[in-house]
Design a protein around this motif. Sequence first.
Motif, short mmCIF file in Angstrom:
data_model
loop_
_atom_site.label_atom_id
_atom_site.label_comp_id
_atom_site.label_asym_id
_atom_site.label_seq_id
_atom_site.Cartn_x
_atom_site.Cartn_y
_atom_site.Cartn_z
N ILE A 230 -27.78 63.73 -57.14
CA ILE A 230 -26.51 63.72 -56.43
C ILE A 230 -26.18 65.11 -55.88
O ILE A 230 -25.72 65.26 -54.74
N ASN A 231 -26.44 66.14 -56.68
CA ASN A 231 -26.20 67.51 -56.22
C ASN A 231 -27.05 67.83 -54.99
O ASN A 231 -26.58 68.42 -54.02
N HIS A 232 -28.33 67.43 -55.03
CA HIS A 232 -29.22 67.71 -53.90
C HIS A 232 -28.83 66.91 -52.65
O HIS A 232 -29.14 67.33 -51.52
N ALA A 233 -28.17 65.79 -52.84
CA ALA A 233 -27.88 64.90 -51.71
C ALA A 233 -26.70 65.37 -50.86
O ALA A 233 -26.52 64.89 -49.73
N LEU A 234 -25.90 66.30 -51.36
CA LEU A 234 -24.65 66.66 -50.71
C LEU A 234 -24.81 67.90 -49.83
O LEU A 234 -25.20 68.97 -50.31
N ASN A 235 -24.48 67.76 -48.57
CA ASN A 235 -24.58 68.86 -47.62
C ASN A 235 -23.27 69.65 -47.66
O ASN A 235 -22.40 69.54 -46.79
N THR A 236 -23.13 70.47 -48.69
CA THR A 236 -21.87 71.16 -48.93
C THR A 236 -21.59 72.26 -47.90
O THR A 236 -20.43 72.54 -47.60
N GLU A 237 -22.64 72.84 -47.34
CA GLU A 237 -22.41 73.89 -46.34
C GLU A 237 -21.76 73.32 -45.09
O GLU A 237 -20.83 73.93 -44.53
N GLU A 238 -22.21 72.16 -44.65
CA GLU A 238 -21.59 71.54 -43.48
C GLU A 238 -20.17 71.07 -43.79
O GLU A 238 -19.28 71.16 -42.95
N MET A 239 -19.96 70.55 -45.00
CA MET A 239 -18.61 70.14 -45.38
C MET A 239 -17.66 71.32 -45.31
O MET A 239 -16.55 71.23 -44.78
N ALA A 240 -18.08 72.46 -45.87
CA ALA A 240 -17.23 73.65 -45.89
C ALA A 240 -16.93 74.13 -44.48
O ALA A 240 -15.78 74.45 -44.14
N GLU A 241 -17.96 74.17 -43.64
CA GLU A 241 -17.80 74.74 -42.30
C GLU A 241 -17.01 73.84 -41.37
O GLU A 241 -16.11 74.30 -40.65
N TYR A 242 -17.34 72.55 -41.38
CA TYR A 242 -16.78 71.66 -40.36
C TYR A 242 -15.60 70.82 -40.83
O TYR A 242 -14.78 70.39 -40.00
N LEU A 243 -15.49 70.57 -42.13
CA LEU A 243 -14.42 69.71 -42.61
C LEU A 243 -13.28 70.49 -43.26
O LEU A 243 -12.13 70.08 -43.18
N ILE A 244 -13.58 71.60 -43.90
CA ILE A 244 -12.54 72.43 -44.50
C ILE A 244 -12.21 73.59 -43.55
O ILE A 244 -11.07 73.84 -43.23
N GLY A 245 -13.25 74.28 -43.08
CA GLY A 245 -13.09 75.29 -42.05
C GLY A 245 -12.48 76.59 -42.54
O GLY A 245 -12.30 76.83 -43.74
N GLY A 246 -12.17 77.46 -41.58
CA GLY A 246 -11.59 78.75 -41.92
C GLY A 246 -12.55 79.57 -42.75
O GLY A 246 -13.72 79.74 -42.41
N SER A 247 -12.08 80.09 -43.88
CA SER A 247 -12.91 80.92 -44.75
C SER A 247 -13.55 80.13 -45.89
O SER A 247 -14.08 80.72 -46.83
N ALA A 248 -13.51 78.79 -45.81
CA ALA A 248 -14.13 77.97 -46.84
C ALA A 248 -15.64 78.19 -46.90
O ALA A 248 -16.27 78.44 -45.88
N GLU A 249 -16.19 78.11 -48.12
CA GLU A 249 -17.62 78.30 -48.31
C GLU A 249 -18.15 77.27 -49.30
O GLU A 249 -17.43 76.81 -50.19
N ALA A 250 -19.42 76.92 -49.15
CA ALA A 250 -20.08 76.06 -50.13
C ALA A 250 -20.18 76.82 -51.45
O ALA A 250 -20.38 78.04 -51.47
N ILE A 251 -20.02 76.11 -52.57
CA ILE A 251 -20.15 76.73 -53.90
C ILE A 251 -21.18 75.95 -54.72
O ILE A 251 -21.49 74.80 -54.41
N HIS A 252 -21.71 76.59 -55.75
CA HIS A 252 -22.68 75.90 -56.61
C HIS A 252 -22.33 76.04 -58.08
O HIS A 252 -23.15 75.71 -58.94
N THR A 253 -21.12 76.53 -58.37
CA THR A 253 -20.70 76.69 -59.76
C THR A 253 -19.40 75.94 -60.01
O THR A 253 -18.63 75.66 -59.07
N ALA A 254 -19.12 75.65 -61.27
CA ALA A 254 -17.90 74.92 -61.65
C ALA A 254 -16.73 75.89 -61.81
O ALA A 254 -15.96 75.83 -62.77
N CYS A 255 -16.58 76.77 -60.85
CA CYS A 255 -15.52 77.77 -60.82
C CYS A 255 -15.57 78.44 -59.45
O CYS A 255 -16.52 78.22 -58.69
N HIS A 256 -14.56 79.24 -59.16
CA HIS A 256 -14.55 79.97 -57.89
C HIS A 256 -15.33 81.27 -58.05
O HIS A 256 -15.16 81.97 -59.04
N PRO A 257 -16.18 81.61 -57.08
CA PRO A 257 -16.99 82.83 -57.20
C PRO A 257 -16.18 84.10 -57.44
O PRO A 257 -16.71 85.07 -58.00
#
Length: 509
Positions: free
Chosen positions: A300-327
Amino acid sequence: MKRCKWRMLCATGFVALTMSFGAAVAGPDDDTLRVAMAEEILNLDYNYTTKREYIILAQLTDTTLFELDPVTQEINPAVATGYEWLDDTTLEVTLRDGVMFHDGSTLTADDVAYTYNWIASSDSESNATGVVDRWLANAEVTSHNTVLFHLKSVYPLVLRDMASRIMLRKAGAYDANGEIDRDAMASSLIGTGPYRVTNFEPGTELVLERFDGFFGDRPEIGTIIVRNIPDIGTQQAEMMSGGLDWMFKVPLDLAESLGATPMAEHSTGADLRVGFLVLDAGGYSDPDGPLTNVLVRRAINHALNTEEMAEYLIGGSAEAIHTACHPAQFGCDQSSIAYPYDPEQARELLAEAGYPDGFPLEIWAYRDKAASEAIAADLTAVGIDVDLRYVKLSSLNQARAAREIPAYFGTWGSGGTADTAAIARIHFAEESDRNMSGDAALAELVLSAEQTTDQAAREEIYSDAIGKIADEAYWAPLFSYSANYLLSPELNFPLDPDGLPRLQNSSWN
């Protein structure tokens, strides 16, 4: 037909726009900052509220013992001037002289002790009780300017809690003459902050004026008017006509469109809120369900295109993350395992787990519909038959508490606290229904970080916990959020890295 240049402007319609031209013009001419909030403001006492809007207002009307520097994350003096640990569970706090309440009275050690003891008591039923109940035994006055805080056990985040949650009240504020009144400060707030309440019409308008008796830095703007405007289109029309200086929680497309005109400026900044997909690894909803298999969770983790979600759906300064917390949070180790977007790898893992043709999966969500649908689409693309249940938050909370949810798309803002503790305890403590890992050892590990004041030890513990969450794929981390604002061109509104708007720091250009 000529197309409308600004998408959201067209949606609001000409009538809404023209109606707002009669409104008072915002700006520096009368030194009045006019802001809009969609959420109804009904209670001014942050000790009895929780939402982001109330945090913003509390920054204006109240002060705490300490304050947290949003850039350095250092704890600085506020109403308190210093502190000393007498032993591991006894903290002596020294108070500043001359701190005034908005009614002109002077704050005393009795007021501070009363506030903390009241919030900790079962009678208070305060929204802040959970913050102090985990560590406070009682607060004791030892002199005119010192208070002893007796802790139940070692707790390293005491100062951070003091800096973020408990708003100081006059002794007897909630139980004068022995009569309990939890709403005593709801509309007639007496605080110690840089602004005082001069008029409040719940759900309609709040007027704040600069408090000349404030002990701290004097705000530059004299008056702030907060208006409840639920409709974003009406807010937009007010901004375009000059009736507003500040909007927040602005949809990205509107912020970009209106910000490209001379009528407003688009400002975007970081937000500590993160989005994630929680997976029922513990088998609460189905003891033999596919999510109890770590290979499925990794797929499930591999299946999710989080970079595109962050860039195109959230936008602004949003970024893809890979941890259960904010960087940006203390202890959020970024060296933990990441699962890059790889649909083919996801299919291989599903096949290895015994699900070559996928399986049905019910996913619950309550916000960000486009992102929710993107999650469902990505999982469907690798063979998982997703049933997306888009519901109200109250329904999701109820179903989660009943352990009926196999997976849900959630978000968490950590209350603006840049420490992994602010997300880990809530989501991975054993007693939390948000914890769907079924991992008792992880819960014990997370709580152990709150049993030491050694910051290096805490950082190592959280690193281990975040690493284990990633390795076991208990979550599918998605993205950080972005805060979007629209401002009057005449307003200077500085942004802080924790994403909390501090209107008291605004000034006119």
